[in-house]
Design a protein around this motif. Structure first.
Motif, PDB file in Angstrom:
ATOM      1  N   MET B 489       0.843  -1.185   0.000  1.00  0.00           N
ATOM      2  CA  MET B 489       0.000   0.000   0.000  1.00  0.00           C
ATOM      3  C   MET B 489       0.885   1.244   0.000  1.00  0.00           C
ATOM      4  SD  MET B 489      -2.845   1.379  -0.214  1.00  0.00           S
ATOM      5  CE  MET B 489      -4.104   0.118  -0.043  1.00  0.00           C
ATOM      6  N   TYR B 490       0.423   2.259  -0.734  1.00  0.00           N
ATOM      7  CA  TYR B 490       1.174   3.522  -0.762  1.00  0.00           C
ATOM      8  C   TYR B 490       0.900   4.306   0.516  1.00  0.00           C
ATOM      9  CZ  TYR B 490      -3.456   5.120  -2.065  1.00  0.00           C
ATOM     10  OH  TYR B 490      -4.798   5.352  -2.065  1.00  0.00           O
ATOM     11  N   GLN B 491       1.674   5.375   0.701  1.00  0.00           N
ATOM     12  CA  GLN B 491       1.433   6.238   1.874  1.00  0.00           C
ATOM     13  C   GLN B 491       0.287   7.178   1.576  1.00  0.00           C
ATOM     14  OE1 GLN B 491       4.781   7.934   3.886  1.00  0.00           O
ATOM     15  NE2 GLN B 491       6.164   6.899   2.472  1.00  0.00           N
ATOM     16  N   ARG B 492      -0.747   7.071   2.367  1.00  0.00           N
ATOM     17  CA  ARG B 492      -1.957   7.816   2.052  1.00  0.00           C
ATOM     18  C   ARG B 492      -1.775   9.319   2.197  1.00  0.00           C
ATOM     19  NH1 ARG B 492      -4.767   5.774   6.187  1.00  0.00           N
ATOM     20  NH2 ARG B 492      -2.825   4.716   6.685  1.00  0.00           N
ATOM     21  N   THR B 493      -1.011   9.745   3.201  1.00  0.00           N
ATOM     22  CA  THR B 493      -0.838  11.193   3.390  1.00  0.00           C
ATOM     23  C   THR B 493      -0.129  11.804   2.187  1.00  0.00           C
ATOM     24  OG1 THR B 493      -0.394  10.504   5.634  1.00  0.00           O
ATOM     25  CG2 THR B 493      -0.222  12.861   5.150  1.00  0.00           C
ATOM     26  N   LEU B 494       0.931  11.129   1.746  1.00  0.00           N
ATOM     27  CA  LEU B 494       1.641  11.643   0.578  1.00  0.00           C
ATOM     28  C   LEU B 494       0.736  11.610  -0.654  1.00  0.00           C
ATOM     29  CD1 LEU B 494       5.271  10.225   0.858  1.00  0.00           C
ATOM     30  CD2 LEU B 494       4.393  12.474   1.449  1.00  0.00           C
ATOM     31  N   GLY B 495      -0.105  10.590  -0.742  1.00  0.00           N
ATOM     32  CA  GLY B 495      -1.033  10.486  -1.866  1.00  0.00           C
ATOM     33  C   GLY B 495      -1.959  11.694  -1.906  1.00  0.00           C
ATOM     34  N   LYS B 496      -2.479  12.054  -0.754  1.00  0.00           N
ATOM     35  CA  LYS B 496      -3.400  13.202  -0.704  1.00  0.00           C
ATOM     36  C   LYS B 496      -2.641  14.487  -1.001  1.00  0.00           C
ATOM     37  CE  LYS B 496      -7.101  10.966   1.160  1.00  0.00           C
ATOM     38  NZ  LYS B 496      -7.029  10.017   2.258  1.00  0.00           N
ATOM     39  N   ALA B 497      -1.431  14.593  -0.460  1.00  0.00           N
ATOM     40  CA  ALA B 497      -0.621  15.790  -0.749  1.00  0.00           C
ATOM     41  C   ALA B 497      -0.372  15.888  -2.247  1.00  0.00           C
ATOM     42  CB  ALA B 497       0.710  15.716   0.010  1.00  0.00           C
ATOM     43  N   HIS B 498      -0.107  14.736  -2.861  1.00  0.00           N
ATOM     44  CA  HIS B 498       0.097  14.715  -4.306  1.00  0.00           C
ATOM     45  C   HIS B 498      -1.147  15.203  -5.020  1.00  0.00           C
ATOM     46  CE1 HIS B 498       0.273  12.130  -8.169  1.00  0.00           C
ATOM     47  NE2 HIS B 498       0.875  13.281  -8.386  1.00  0.00           N
ATOM     48  N   PHE B 499      -2.313  14.729  -4.582  1.00  0.00           N
ATOM     49  CA  PHE B 499      -3.535  15.155  -5.264  1.00  0.00           C
ATOM     50  C   PHE B 499      -3.729  16.661  -5.159  1.00  0.00           C
ATOM     51  CE2 PHE B 499      -7.934  16.561  -4.860  1.00  0.00           C
ATOM     52  CZ  PHE B 499      -8.344  16.340  -6.151  1.00  0.00           C
ATOM     53  N   TRP B 500      -3.609  17.197  -3.940  1.00  0.00           N
ATOM     54  CA  TRP B 500      -3.941  18.621  -3.775  1.00  0.00           C
ATOM     55  C   TRP B 500      -2.930  19.507  -4.482  1.00  0.00           C
ATOM     56  CZ3 TRP B 500      -8.579  19.944  -3.166  1.00  0.00           C
ATOM     57  CH2 TRP B 500      -9.463  19.118  -2.456  1.00  0.00           C
ATOM     58  N   THR B 501      -1.636  19.152  -4.430  1.00  0.00           N
ATOM     59  CA  THR B 501      -0.670  19.965  -5.172  1.00  0.00           C
ATOM     60  C   THR B 501      -0.963  19.899  -6.666  1.00  0.00           C
ATOM     61  OG1 THR B 501       0.782  18.052  -5.024  1.00  0.00           O
ATOM     62  CG2 THR B 501       1.302  19.904  -3.595  1.00  0.00           C
ATOM     63  N   THR B 502      -1.314  18.695  -7.148  1.00  0.00           N
ATOM     64  CA  THR B 502      -1.560  18.556  -8.589  1.00  0.00           C
ATOM     65  C   THR B 502      -2.815  19.320  -8.995  1.00  0.00           C
ATOM     66  OG1 THR B 502      -0.585  16.366  -8.402  1.00  0.00           O
ATOM     67  CG2 THR B 502      -1.696  16.874 -10.453  1.00  0.00           C
ATOM     68  N   MET B 503      -3.855  19.230  -8.167  1.00  0.00           N
ATOM     69  CA  MET B 503      -5.113  19.915  -8.487  1.00  0.00           C
ATOM     70  C   MET B 503      -4.909  21.431  -8.491  1.00  0.00           C
ATOM     71  SD  MET B 503      -8.216  19.076  -9.205  1.00  0.00           S
ATOM     72  CE  MET B 503      -9.730  19.981  -9.488  1.00  0.00           C
ATOM     73  N   VAL B 504      -4.271  21.934  -7.449  1.00  0.00           N
ATOM     74  CA  VAL B 504      -4.057  23.383  -7.365  1.00  0.00           C
ATOM     75  C   VAL B 504      -3.106  23.830  -8.476  1.00  0.00           C
ATOM     76  CG1 VAL B 504      -3.047  25.201  -5.941  1.00  0.00           C
ATOM     77  CG2 VAL B 504      -4.557  23.509  -4.915  1.00  0.00           C
ATOM     78  N   GLY B 505      -2.019  23.085  -8.655  1.00  0.00           N
ATOM     79  CA  GLY B 505      -1.046  23.454  -9.674  1.00  0.00           C
ATOM     80  C   GLY B 505      -1.654  23.465 -11.067  1.00  0.00           C
ATOM     81  N   THR B 506      -2.439  22.432 -11.383  1.00  0.00           N
ATOM     82  CA  THR B 506      -3.063  22.351 -12.703  1.00  0.00           C
ATOM     83  C   THR B 506      -3.951  23.555 -12.963  1.00  0.00           C
ATOM     84  OG1 THR B 506      -3.037  19.943 -12.621  1.00  0.00           O
ATOM     85  CG2 THR B 506      -4.582  20.945 -14.149  1.00  0.00           C
ATOM     86  N   ASN B 507      -4.792  23.870 -11.995  1.00  0.00           N
ATOM     87  CA  ASN B 507      -5.749  24.949 -12.224  1.00  0.00           C
ATOM     88  C   ASN B 507      -5.084  26.314 -12.246  1.00  0.00           C
ATOM     89  OD1 ASN B 507      -8.729  24.082 -12.444  1.00  0.00           O
ATOM     90  ND2 ASN B 507      -7.778  22.660 -11.013  1.00  0.00           N
ATOM     91  N   LEU B 508      -4.068  26.497 -11.404  1.00  0.00           N
ATOM     92  CA  LEU B 508      -3.334  27.766 -11.458  1.00  0.00           C
ATOM     93  C   LEU B 508      -2.700  27.938 -12.834  1.00  0.00           C
ATOM     94  CD1 LEU B 508      -1.242  28.402  -8.215  1.00  0.00           C
ATOM     95  CD2 LEU B 508      -3.082  29.783  -9.183  1.00  0.00           C
ATOM     96  N   THR B 509      -1.977  26.917 -13.256  1.00  0.00           N
ATOM     97  CA  THR B 509      -1.224  27.023 -14.504  1.00  0.00           C
ATOM     98  C   THR B 509      -2.147  27.224 -15.690  1.00  0.00           C
ATOM     99  OG1 THR B 509       0.316  25.466 -13.537  1.00  0.00           O
ATOM    100  CG2 THR B 509       0.562  25.917 -15.877  1.00  0.00           C
ATOM    101  N   PHE B 510      -3.138  26.381 -15.807  1.00  0.00           N
ATOM    102  CA  PHE B 510      -3.863  26.344 -17.065  1.00  0.00           C
ATOM    103  C   PHE B 510      -5.029  27.318 -17.108  1.00  0.00           C
ATOM    104  CE2 PHE B 510      -1.853  22.061 -16.659  1.00  0.00           C
ATOM    105  CZ  PHE B 510      -0.792  22.391 -17.476  1.00  0.00           C
ATOM    106  N   PHE B 511      -5.554  27.710 -15.929  1.00  0.00           N
ATOM    107  CA  PHE B 511      -6.567  28.756 -15.997  1.00  0.00           C
ATOM    108  C   PHE B 511      -5.918  30.080 -16.364  1.00  0.00           C
ATOM    109  CE2 PHE B 511     -10.295  31.246 -15.116  1.00  0.00           C
ATOM    110  CZ  PHE B 511     -11.292  30.387 -15.551  1.00  0.00           C
ATOM    111  N   ALA B 512      -4.712  30.283 -15.833  1.00  0.00           N
ATOM    112  CA  ALA B 512      -3.976  31.494 -16.217  1.00  0.00           C
ATOM    113  C   ALA B 512      -3.768  31.514 -17.730  1.00  0.00           C
ATOM    114  CB  ALA B 512      -2.649  31.538 -15.483  1.00  0.00           C
ATOM    115  N   MET B 513      -3.530  30.334 -18.306  1.00  0.00           N
ATOM    116  CA  MET B 513      -3.311  30.282 -19.755  1.00  0.00           C
ATOM    117  C   MET B 513      -4.573  30.649 -20.523  1.00  0.00           C
ATOM    118  SD  MET B 513      -0.849  27.084 -20.425  1.00  0.00           S
ATOM    119  CE  MET B 513       0.793  27.049 -19.729  1.00  0.00           C
ATOM    120  N   ILE B 514      -5.729  30.209 -20.016  1.00  0.00           N
ATOM    121  CA  ILE B 514      -6.981  30.567 -20.693  1.00  0.00           C
ATOM    122  C   ILE B 514      -7.150  32.086 -20.695  1.00  0.00           C
ATOM    123  CG2 ILE B 514      -9.490  30.464 -20.420  1.00  0.00           C
ATOM    124  CD1 ILE B 514      -9.114  27.525 -19.667  1.00  0.00           C
TER     125      ILE B 514
END
Lengths: 292, 632
Positions: B489-514
């Motif tokens: 099993m993976y580490q759940r805390t790191l998994g969640k951290a990965h999700f939130w950084t990816t979600m925030v990063g994606t939307n910051l980067t690509f909404f700015a592009m729009i």
């Protein structure tokens, strides 16, 4: 539950994919894919070296490029043959005949032919694209040689079909004879194409482009279509002849029977496909370009 | 192109790899696990592995086991993901300021264009397609009850063509420090002629020459001056295309003929349906690209005129390219949609809503995807009547995509939702896909497209789909199936951290592009200090900074992910037969049944020392995962 059987089978080696193989003794290991892939990739690397050598300034000579290419082709063929041998030939009569393994080979061939349609279509699209804009002055490509070759290729498809029928009826001798005849007709066809290329390139000077004194002249966009499509088709006929040749040799060595002939069927499918492409090609390029 | 610049880039890559490595090793001495020795713990099947496979590195070179090949595809794709990701980080840092500064010493705009090209090609051909092949290779045979793929050896050949393909594609970067006449290709991933036919290693035009201070266009090409890096890239692309086609043939044959006796077409799972459709798309689109690439190579090296003005011209190339290119979009997005359709119900406690319609919409997208290609060419001056037709089909293809979206939402509706990491990525997928999809509908309309064409709006749109949706689904799949592939099993805390950084990063980067696109910022530019309009330069700069910050957050998130994967693979808690408690919800799946069987078989065979108590250790950490959804 079939998942249980699946896992269980691995323990007994019942359904392992590569029992008969090199290295021997393992069920799921084979050197052939790796060797084949390295050989196949090496052909691309050889082409890359050839282009680098042509540019100059990379310290690579044509000799190196040729050596890498030839070596890679050798490795590629070696890998394919090893794979064929261990996968299909070595234990031909020991393997159980199964409808599933036959239908997967046939489906694999159908899928491959689907991808071939896409490969050819790019060339045809180019031809129709330039034809819509007017082909300009083009040489008379349609002649008696084309008619002869076309009839020969169509006839070869029929001969191959009757060869298959003979095998299914248990007449091995007739099967091998007719298969050999198909192969011969294919080789004559390729010879005809080579002669045509010689005629066009060397005698009639019908080339896609000329480089004179460093200057490139696009002499004829139609020539690009002509050589791309006939060349691609010629490669396919050659591959078809190789496939038929393998089947022929295996037939001579006593393989195949009325019940077991799936590779005869797949090779024949490929041959018929190449035949149909040729008919399209003649209609579009040879007749379509000159008559319409 | 400075040698020092190339070296600096290599150094930077090396440092990043070292950082990740150091972080991973800090947790424990991982050498005790010796992943490549003795039958390989890496595949997590030591229980019987050594019977059918040689040990050590030879196992990986010779394997014809679909699971091993799946792992190889995965590792390969992650390497490509890192390459493409680092390339774009350099581009983002450059774009944070209007002027050329970060890359100035490394080759300036030409180097930016090389990164741009490499990023696109790598992410689409070397990351996107292979990472999906990783999932399908590992799981399709398990899901349909097959012993292996239909052609196990072709499967292995298809994989082993990829590493040489990548080396050829990247070769320009490797050779540039040593030779003057070569640089990485600067054609962008679309490789439009005449640029792709006549570009020199310095990024100049080999078809023009300077005379008395003026640039004169010419029909001659100075072939000796052409950038050989482009030739190598084209050869590499052709090779990876051959590999993809072989894979597609294999999947079609497998799904058609290798299904278990109890898996009829009516019982086929949704992921296999999407892979089947994807394979059909690959079958008819990749070979066409292959032919177009060969024509480009001939034009470049043998003076044919396929895409010259005298021949088909650049419009023909665009038709051929996008006839491949648009199905390629669906080649990349359909299997991720399948993963979402497969994983999302397991954590919603409900069966997939409207299963049949999800299948139908998959097939509809597959068919329609071949009829929309010219919407990439609305601004190229093609016949307006043609444009109208393609606009209609492009708008129509939004309907099956919307069908899927509504089915996912209704699957979650009133469901027993467990916010595990894979589920978070599924929900993130839907959110991002809605933005990516709706911006796409606007682009499909000719009048809107003519304004937004070649602006950052387009970049924002397709990155919302590719990063926001496709990569999210990939991560959902990685987390969901991690217990099967690694047995841990993976580490759940790191998994969640990965999700939130990816979600925030994606939307910051690509909404700015729009927003950048609405402002009129053109894509593919290394600098924008030439903008003189009052106020607009500040608008561009601010949004570019936001996008760069977002990209940096994405980078941090992906490093967290990599650390999590490596560390958990080596020493995560060993899972039991049903790590996601799927049985409880009445949503069992074939691959987890297989997983449970494997654990049983392993134990019956005498087990392995590493798995002393797999049964007791298993359920626990996963049950704890439910806590995240405590309010259900």
């Amino acid at each position: 539950m079939s998942a249980t059987e699946d896992a269980g089978d691995h323990g007994h080696g019942g359904h392992l994919p590569a029992v008969e193989d090199f290295p021997r003794g393992f069920g799921e290991a084979s050197w052939w894919p790796f060797v084949t892939a390295i050989g196949g990739s090496g052909i691309y690397v050889g082409a890359a070296l050839f282009l680098l050598a042509a540019r100059g300034g990379f310290g690579i000579g044509m000799g190196t490029a040729a050596a890498v290419s030839i070596g890679s082709i050798g490795l590629f063929v070696f890998g394919i043959l090893g794979w064929l041998y261990h996968g299909f030939v070595a234990s031909f009569w020991q393997r159980h005949k199964s409808e599933q393994s036959e239908s997967k080979l046939v489906w694999g061939m159908y899928a491959f032919l689907g991808s071939e349609i896409a490969t050819f279509s790019a060339g045809f699209i180019y031809f129709f694209f330039i034809q819509a804009g007017g082909l300009g002055e083009i040489p008379d490509v349609f002649g008696s040689l084309v008619i002869f070759n076309t009839l020969l290729l169509i006839a070869s498809s029929f001969v191959l079909h009757f060869s298959e029928v003979a095998l299914r009826n248990g007449n091995r001798k007739r099967f091998v004879t007719l298969l050999g005849a198909t192969l011969l007709m294919g080789i004559i066809f390729i010879g005809g194409q080579v002669y045509e290329y010689y005629e066009f390139l060397a005698v009639k000077n019908f080339t896609p482009a000329a480089i004179a004194g460093g200057e490139v002249i696009y002499s004829n966009p139609f020539a690009s279509a002509f050589y791309a499509l006939t060349g691609l088709h010629g490669l396919h006929v050659t591959l078809g002849a190789v496939l038929l040749g393998i089947v022929f040799v295996r037939g001579l060595r006593g393989q195949y029977s009325a019940e077991r002939h799936v590779s005869v069927k797949t090779a024949a499918l490929y041959w018929h496909f190449v035949d149909v492409v040729w008919i399209f090609l003649v209609a579009a390029i040879y007749i379509g370009a000159t008559a319409l | 192109m400075g040698l020092s610049g190339e070296l600096a880039l290599t150094l930077l890559t090396g440092v990043l790899v070292l950082i990740v490595f150091a972080l991973a090793t800090r947790f424990d001495d991982w050498r005790t696990y010796t992943p490549l020795a003795g039958g390989g713990a890496l595949g997590g099947e030591t229980g019987y592995g050594h019977d059918e496979k040689p040990g050590g590195i030879v196992r990986w070179l010779t394997t014809v086991d679909h699971k091993d090949i799946g792992i190889l595809y995965g590792v390969y794709a992650i390497v490509a993901f890192a390459w493409g990701g680092l390339a774009v980080m350099l581009m983002r840092f450059e774009l944070a300021t209007p002027a050329m500064d970060v890359l100035a010493s490394v080759g300036g705009r030409a180097f930016y264009n090389q990164l741009l090209t490499s990023h696109g090609i790598t992410m689409l051909f070397l990351f996107g397609t292979p990472i999906l092949a990783a999932f399908s290779n590992y799981f399709i045979p398990l899901l349909i009850g097959a012993d292996d793929m239909a052609f196990p050896r072709i499967n292995a050949i298809a994989f082993w063509l990829l590493p040489p393909g990548a080396i050829l594609i990247w070769a320009g970067f490797f050779l540039a420090p040593f030779f003057d006449g070569i640089a990485a290709s600067m054609t962008s991933w679309t490789m439009y002629p005449p640029q792709a036919v006549a570009q020199t290693a310095a990024g100049q035009d080999a078809m023009s020459y300077e005379y008395a201070g003026r640039v004169i266009a010419s029909s001659e090409i100075d072939t000796a001056a052409l950038n050989a890096g482009t030739d190598l890239m084209l050869l590499g692309l052709h090779l990876t295309g051959v590999s993809a086609t072989m894979g597609a043939i294999n999947f079609i044959a497998t799904i058609f003929t290798e299904r278990g006796s109890d898996v009829g077409w009516d019982k086929l799972d949704i992921f296999s349906w999407t892979i089947l459709t994807q394979s059909a798309l690959i079958l008819f689109s990749f070979p066409l690209l292959g032919s177009a690439i060969v024509m480009l190579l001939l034009d470049r090296n043998f003076a044919t005129g396929f895409f010259a003005v005298e021949g088909g011209g650049t419009i023909l190339y665009q038709h051929l390219f996008w006839f491949f290119g648009h199905p390629e979009v669906y080649i990349l997005v359909l299997p991720p949609m399948g993963i979402i359709s497969y994983v999302l119900p397991r954590f919603s406690g409900r069966k997939l809503f409207g299963f049949k319609f999800v299948v139908y919409s998959t097939l509809a997208i597959g068919v329609l995807s071949f009829g929309v290609w010219a919407h990439h060419m609305f601004a190229s001056g093609i016949d307006p009547r043609l444009r109208a037709g393609f606009m209609a089909v492009s708008l129509a293809i939004a309907i099956p995509s919307a069908v899927k979206t509504f089915n996912w939402i209704t699957t979650m509706w009133n469901g027993n939702i467990r916010l595990t990491t894979p589920m978070l990525f599924c929900i993130g997928f839907i959110a991002n896909f809605i933005i990516g999809g709706v911006t796409g509908v606007f682009l499909a309309a000719v009048p809107v497209d003519l304004i937004l064409h070649d602006t950052y709006y387009v970049v924002g749109h397709f990155h919302y789909v590719i990063m926001g949706a496709i990569a999210f689904a990939v991560f959902a799949g990685v987390y969901y199936w991690f217990p099967i592939v690694s047995g841990r099993m993976y580490q759940r805390t790191l998994g969640k951290a990965h999700f939130w950084t990816t979600m925030v990063g994606t939307n910051l980067t690509f909404f700015a592009m729009i927003l950048l696109g609405y402002g009129g910022m053109p894509r593919r530019y290394a600098t924008y200090n030439g903008v003189t309009a009052e106020g607009i330069i500040g608008y561009f700069t601010n949004l570019h900074v936001i996008a760069t910050v977002g990209a940096f957050i994405l980078l941090v998130g992906q490093i967290i992910w990599l650390v999590n994967m490596v560390q958990s693979w080596l020493e995560g808690p060993v899972v039991g037969p049903d790590p996601w408690n799927l049985k409880e919800d009445g949503l069992p799946s074939r691959e987890f049944d297989w997983h449970a069987d494997r654990i049983e078989t392993t134990l019956a065979d005498g087990g392995e020392p590493a798995e002393d108590e797999p049964m007791t250790d298993g359920g626990e950490p996963v049950d704890a995962d439910d806590d995240a959804a405590g309010d259900e």
